[in-house]
Design an enzyme around this catalytic site. Sequence first.
Site, PDB file in Angstrom:
ATOM      1  N   LYS A 113       4.993   2.912 -25.825  1.00 10.20           N
ATOM      2  CA  LYS A 113       5.212   2.206 -24.559  1.00 10.20           C
ATOM      3  C   LYS A 113       4.946   3.118 -23.361  1.00 10.20           C
ATOM      4  O   LYS A 113       4.257   2.722 -22.408  1.00 10.20           O
ATOM      5  CB  LYS A 113       6.641   1.662 -24.497  1.00 10.20           C
TER       6      LYS A 113
ATOM      7  N   ASP B 166       7.955  -3.831 -22.654  1.00 10.84           N
ATOM      8  CA  ASP B 166       9.358  -3.480 -22.441  1.00 10.84           C
ATOM      9  C   ASP B 166      10.206  -4.729 -22.702  1.00 10.84           C
ATOM     10  O   ASP B 166       9.712  -5.729 -23.220  1.00 10.84           O
ATOM     11  CB  ASP B 166       9.566  -2.945 -21.024  1.00 10.84           C
TER      12      ASP B 166
END
Length: 223
Positions: free
Chosen positions: A120, A138
């Site tokens: 991420k 997220d």
Amino acid sequence: MKPADIGPFLTAIAGGNPNPRTELEYNTPYQLLVAVVLSAQATDVGVNRATKKLFAVAPGPADIVALGEPGLSDYIKTIGLWKAKAKNVIALSQLLLERHGGEVPGDREALEALPGVGRKTANVVLNEIFGHATMAVDTHIFRIGNRTGLAPGATPRAVEDSLLKRIPEAMLKPAHLWLILHGRYLCKARAPDCWRCPGAAFCTYADKTPMPAAKKPKKVAAF
């Protein structure tokens, strides 16, 4: 969500902002990398408050290494998981100096080899700094992907892969932040503001939140 509705949905939630930017504050790629590492399980507002003071005295990797863990910790103690993050930021700064001349690499493998940097975080840096059409899933994007029908998936990686396949190529780069900002301010976790969502007509969420009833005016006591 129907494939034909994906483009119009993204255009609607973009709000006329073709080139969105992260709300994390930074002046260099290194500072963004550090800010993203610090932002795990923390708010951008809280991270910005800490990094404003930190980057004023230690703007680069050599400066951060010179602070050491105790010195760095003094600046980030207000951020969740600060002890582990201090170790990772010091370690990644050292590796950047040793392996990359202090510069942030634009390669996924090299980024993910840095302490505290997962998929991420790498996606955020690749998107924001290097202009790659990545999707950093997220909690906001994961929620929107499933709630709206845009890209349902049981895991963040499943949602990421689905988004990369379903979103029109020309919209992939900015869509990352369009979705994050939409989730942060409109398609919120507990009570989405469906009644004022510009993309509601394309969303498949069945339990759309109606407009709140207007508050009744308070009665004035008669004398």
